[in-house]
Design an enzyme around this catalytic site. Structure first.
Site, PDB file in Angstrom:
ATOM      1  N   LEU A   1       3.253  54.202 -45.267  1.00 19.10           N
ATOM      2  CA  LEU A   1       4.331  53.692 -46.120  1.00 19.10           C
ATOM      3  C   LEU A   1       5.592  54.473 -45.803  1.00 19.10           C
ATOM      4  O   LEU A   1       5.584  55.706 -45.820  1.00 19.10           O
ATOM      5  CB  LEU A   1       3.971  53.855 -47.600  1.00 19.10           C
TER       6      LEU A   1
ATOM      7  N   ILE B   1       2.896  59.071 -44.970  1.00 16.78           N
ATOM      8  CA  ILE B   1       4.294  58.793 -45.279  1.00 16.78           C
ATOM      9  C   ILE B   1       5.072  58.749 -43.963  1.00 16.78           C
ATOM     10  O   ILE B   1       5.025  59.698 -43.177  1.00 16.78           O
ATOM     11  CB  ILE B   1       4.885  59.865 -46.204  1.00 16.78           C
ATOM     12  N   LYS B   2       5.757  57.648 -43.742  1.00 18.84           N
ATOM     13  CA  LYS B   2       6.534  57.499 -42.508  1.00 18.84           C
ATOM     14  C   LYS B   2       7.922  58.113 -42.703  1.00 18.84           C
ATOM     15  O   LYS B   2       8.639  57.762 -43.631  1.00 18.84           O
ATOM     16  CB  LYS B   2       6.676  56.028 -42.126  1.00 18.84           C
ATOM     17  N   ILE B   3       8.250  59.021 -41.817  1.00 22.22           N
ATOM     18  CA  ILE B   3       9.546  59.704 -41.842  1.00 22.22           C
ATOM     19  C   ILE B   3      10.186  59.536 -40.470  1.00 22.22           C
ATOM     20  O   ILE B   3       9.538  59.794 -39.451  1.00 22.22           O
ATOM     21  CB  ILE B   3       9.382  61.201 -42.175  1.00 22.22           C
TER      22      ILE B   3
END
Length: 957
Positions: free
Chosen positions: A121, A152-154
């Protein structure tokens, strides 16, 4: 690209995609959609194709949520309660999808001991270059989803890299996205390792933390190949060398990244972490759908297969690989050739570094655009579901203005202007003190959190049996409560709310006669506690109440003021029943939804909980998560701002249904005082009856406020046809008046940004106060105001002006000639302001309306009819500080009776006279075209004489 995946193409042993596992590569799917998870399709891919993970991004969610109706039932259910902003609504939907996918992949997660089985996400793409914002959102989303197999997509921007390290140190699984260059990959791998080391140093476990680095592939070839084709077509002498590496740079670039991964994997530093159970940060090949049809549609899968890697495959490529893909250990093949390709790309000057840097920016921008599109779709669905629970804003604009506003919406979207407003970023305006005046953005929720104190007040007021409430205030302290009083009327079983905001002695006396002081609750409203008018009104009615009650009347008084103000001290010293505090970070004209509006509302029986709950829906509609084109406050603000700034349509003409007509006076203050400064601004025109197109110039924007099923004035159709912009705002019922308040507050802040001014100060109002104070001080010292001599007299009419305006009058002695000279100075695009320092009642309001309409029809300009001193705290700011397009006729009169101000050395008549003179002096100092006419004798006779002279002057103009 297909939007769903088929389940055909299985061979006897299973899907060929399972072959990837033999080479140490995990196939992930670059796709998520609720129906795909719910109907078992995702589970089938896990079982039959060996799928081991899922990624999402804004573009994927935009397709999933923004199209079709499968999310509509949940949207309706979520909005049954108190409502959500578009951003909050999206998150609810997305998080449910992510959790469901996590559940499907949880067996993979357990079987692989946390190596695979992840669902990704993404943090908001708006935060790609905001390190603090990124880590804050990463932590929030990690907690909100609450699944161990979440990633978590960063983004792998410079700013994102710092957030990646913090997230890993916090124990958050991270999918680093938008990596294009080897240098960027090195930086994020360092961030991963140092994040793990930070945990080790704190004695925390690292064995259950996982990360992938998403290295984008096909987009590089798309850019490089386009440059190669351009140069070859131009006859570049290196054409053959260029063609030799066409379609090879992206894969070579990826192989170099993998070689670096292997180098670090074998380093002592990594081995020390591995001994403590650390998982490697695997390279994940992203953007593996083939964009050039000349290439194999499975090129970027087949050529990048290797141990400890992931390939996140889009749906169409997934199907294609299942159908005809061939697996081999390709990632470590021909490494020297890959180095040669990279060296050739550099020798040939293809600018890979520049291209990869641009791809990062373009990728962030593209995801932001997708996110905007997604949130616009969610906002549109939200509005449709809320239906009549939300007021409606629509606009009929001429093509040039419509196109200009559409371009502005894109600019604001790109710059994140709305999100910056909600972050209280002063650079939206002048980068001055604006951040200190923005608590009106959150006051609705704040007051709902403290609603009990208002409901207790309401119960106590009713139990004490008050018959009347008299509010004493000026400007924002009075105009908001006046709208509420006139909109909702007297509530059965509750006291009637009266609002007094005048220093006219006749008006003071009229209000005194309208109440029973023995059974009246007096509310003194003053933010600073130093404003002249509420202080002297308090002095008068304190005496009135004391005489009626035969004692100190403190228990019949309430103060609304900012903490630490002079009014707080007065209230405490005099034993006021209650003190309610305002917020020092909310200016007066933005204060109606704070205690300044809510205390008198609650005391008069208005259901403030309902008012605020209904209003919150509009606050959420104007939230920073609602893109400009789907944000009603932004749309309205951009229309008003650009109409004035780019098309000289700065006269905001307000029409209103009878049931909400009083909203216009509040809007006058909000718009004029907020925007009218530095020679710029919007001039609100309230209560000017609608005419036919021939009486208007090209300087108007019409705002039509409709209540319920009221139909627009038929003449608006003719105005639209003539090219006039018309904005329609329809309230389903009166309970939505709070929504209108917030809508216009937000729109005014946006319009102020367009104009490049600070919409929260009022410098010229302060100048008028200063001039008034000088005159009242002079009276207190000498017993009279400084003498003045009219430059002309005609019957009951005496004329005054500064030297410049006196000269412009032509030095004529009769009223008609003097007024004609004033009206002759009116030019197209100007407006005429009738500023009457007389009692404000139905008779005088009718007179002012009659005169202004005759002026409008004869001169074909906008007209404003204002009563002093209340307009000093309202439109007076724009008249003095706004555009020099006003022509003013000030009207004063000798009062038939006066009222002394207890404890002061002057009377209400003196104060009003000082205010009028101070007002005129500031107008003159600003170089405004202005004339003052004073009426001696009976007011009614003088007004008739003035109206006759105006009629004759216009006839001769």
């Amino acid at each position: 690209m297909a939007d769903t995946i088929s389940n055909t193409g299985l061979n006897e042993v299973g899907s060929v995609l399972r072959d990837l596992e033999k080479y140490g590569q995990s196939p992930w799917l670059d796709f998520i959609q609720r129906s795909f998870t719910e109907d078992g399709s995702l589970s089938k891919l896990v079982e039959e194709d060996g799928l081991r993970g899922v990624t999402s991004n804004p573009a994927i969610f935009e397709k999933a949520i923004g199209h079709g109706t499968e999310y509509d039932p949940q949207i309706r259910k979520l909005l049954e309660g108190e409502g959500l902003s578009p951003g909050e609504l999206y998150e609810h939907l997305a998080i449910d999808d992510i959790r469901s996918a996590c559940a499907v992949l949880d067996p993979v997660f357990e079987k692989t001991k946390g190596l695979d089985g992840y669902v990704s996400l993404e943090v908001s793409p708006y935060l790609a270059f905001d390190a603090h914002g990124t880590i804050t959102e990463a932590r929030r989303l990690w907690k909100a989803v609450g699944r161990p197999n979440l990633m978590i997509k960063i983004p792998g921007t410079v700013e994102g890299t710092g957030a990646i390290r913090e997230a890993i140190a916090d124990g958050i699984n991270v999918n680093v996205t938008l990596l294009f260059s080897l240098d960027a990959y090195k930086a994020v791998l360092e961030a991963y390792i140092s994040g793990l080391e930070a945990r080790v140093a704190r004695g925390e476990e690292i064995s259950r933390i996982s990360s992938v680095a998403s290295f984008f592939v096909s987009r590089i070839d798309a850019k490089i190949d386009a440059e190669i084709d351009r140069r070859v077509a131009a006859g570049d002498p290196e054409a053959e060398a260029l063609k030799a590496i066409r379609g090879k740079v992206a894969i070579a670039n990826a192989k170099m990244a993998y070689q670096y991964y292997l180098e670090v994997r074998n380093s002592p530093r990594w081995k020390a972490l591995a001994e403590k159970g650390a998982n490697p940060q695997r390279l994940l090949w992203a953007s593996t759908g083939t964009k050039d049809k000349a290439y194999s549609d499975v090129l970027y899968v087949e050529e990048l297969i290797g141990p400890e890697t992931v390939n996140t495959i889009p749906p169409a490529t997934f199907d294609a690989y299942r159908d005809h893909g061939k697996s081999r250990a390709s990632l470590t093949e021909n490494v020297d050739q890959a180095r040669h390709v990279m060296a050739e790309a550099e020798r040939l000057g293809l600018g890979l570094d520049g291209i990869t840097a641009k791809l990062v920016k373009d990728g962030c921008a593209a995801f932001s655009v997708s996110f905007d599109t997604l949130l616009t779709a969610v906002a549109t669905k939200r509005e449709a579901v809320l239906g009549d629970r939300l007021l409606r804003v629509s606009a009929d604009l001429p093509p040039d203005l419509r196109d200009d506003v559409a371009a502005a919406e894109k600019d604001w979207s790109h710059s994140g202007g709305l999100r910056r407003i909600w972050k209280k970023d002063p650079s939206v305006w002048t980068n001055g003190p604006e951040a200190g005046w923005l608590n009106w953005l959150t006051v609705v929720q704040d007051r709902l959190w403290h609603i009990e104190e208002l409901e207790v007040l309401a119960r106590d007021v009713r139990s004490r049996g008050f018959k009347d409430i008299l509010l004493l205030g000026m400007g924002g302290s009075s105009l908001g409560p006046e709208v509420l009083a006139e909109t909702f009327g007297k509530r059965e079983g509750w006291p009637k709310l009266h609002v007094l905001d005048s220093t006219d002695p006749q008006q003071v006396t009229a209000f005194e006669k309208a109440i029973d002081p023995k059974n009246t609750l007096f509310i003194v409203a003053s933010k600073s506690g130093g404003t002249l008018e509420p202080n002297i009104l308090f002095a008068h009615f304190w005496q009135v109440a004391g005489q009626a009650l035969g004692k100190k009347p403190g228990d019949s008084f309430i103060a609304i003021t900012d903490p630490g103000s002079h009014m707080q001290k007065v209230a405490e010293e005099n034993g006021f029943w209650r003190i309610f505090y305002g917020d020092p970070k909310i200016g007066g004209r933005y204060s109606v939804l704070s205690n300044f509006g809510l205390v008198p509302a609650a005391a008069s029986g208005i259901d403030v909980r309902k008012l605020l709950t209904v209003t919150r829906l509009m606050v959420e509609s104007c939230d920073g998560s609602a893109p400009p084109s789907a944000n009603p406050g932004a749309v309205l603000g951009l229309i008003l701002g650009h109409a004035a700034h780019c098309f000289n349509r700065d006269k905001v003409t307000i029409l209103a249904s009878e049931g909400i007509a009083s909203l216009g006076a509040w809007l006058e203050q909000l718009i004029a005082e907020s925007t009218g400064k530095k020679g710029l601004g919007l001039i609100p025109i309230d209560e000017e009856e609608l005419g036919t197109p021939d009486v208007y110039g090209t300087d108007r924007v019409f705002v039509d406020l409709l209540l319920g099923d009221d139909v627009p004035d038929s003449r608006l159709g003719a105005l639209r046809a003539a090219g006039a912009p018309v904005v329609t705002i329809r309230l389903a019922d009166k309970a939505q008046i709070g929504q209108a308040f917030f809508l216009f507050e937000f729109a005014t802040a946006v319009a102020g940004a367009v104009l490049g001014i600070d919409p929260f100060d009022q410098p010229d109002v302060e100048f008028s106060k200063l001039e008034t104070r000088k005159l009242t001080s002079a009276y207190a010292e000498t017993g009279s105001l400084p003498p003045e001599t009219p430059f002309a007299k005609d019957g009951p009419l005496s004329f005054y002006a500064d030297a410049k305006n006196t000269e412009a009058s032509g030095n004529k002695g009769d009223a008609v000639s003097i007024l004609k000279a004033l009206f002759d100075r009116v030019k197209p695009g100007d407006y005429v302001g009738l500023l009457a320092y007389i009692r404000r009642d139905q008779q005088t309001r009718d007179w002012a309306q009659s005169v202004r309409m005759e002026l409008r029809d004869a001169l074909k300009v906008a007209t404003a009819a204002e009563f002093g001193p209340r307009f000093l705290h309202s439109t007076g700011q724009a008249y003095k500080g706004g555009p020099d397009s006003g022509v003013f006729l000030q009207v004063t009169a000798t009062d038939a009776a006066d009222v002394p101000v207890p404890g002061h050395g002057f009377s209400f008549s003196v104060v009003k006279a000082a205010q009028a003179r101070g007002d005129f002096e500031v107008l003159a100092a600003r170089g405004r075209r202005a004339l003052r006419v004073h009426i001696d004798g009976p007011l009614e006779d003088g007004l008739k004489a003035l109206e006759t002279a105006i009629h004759k002057a216009l006839a001769g103009a």
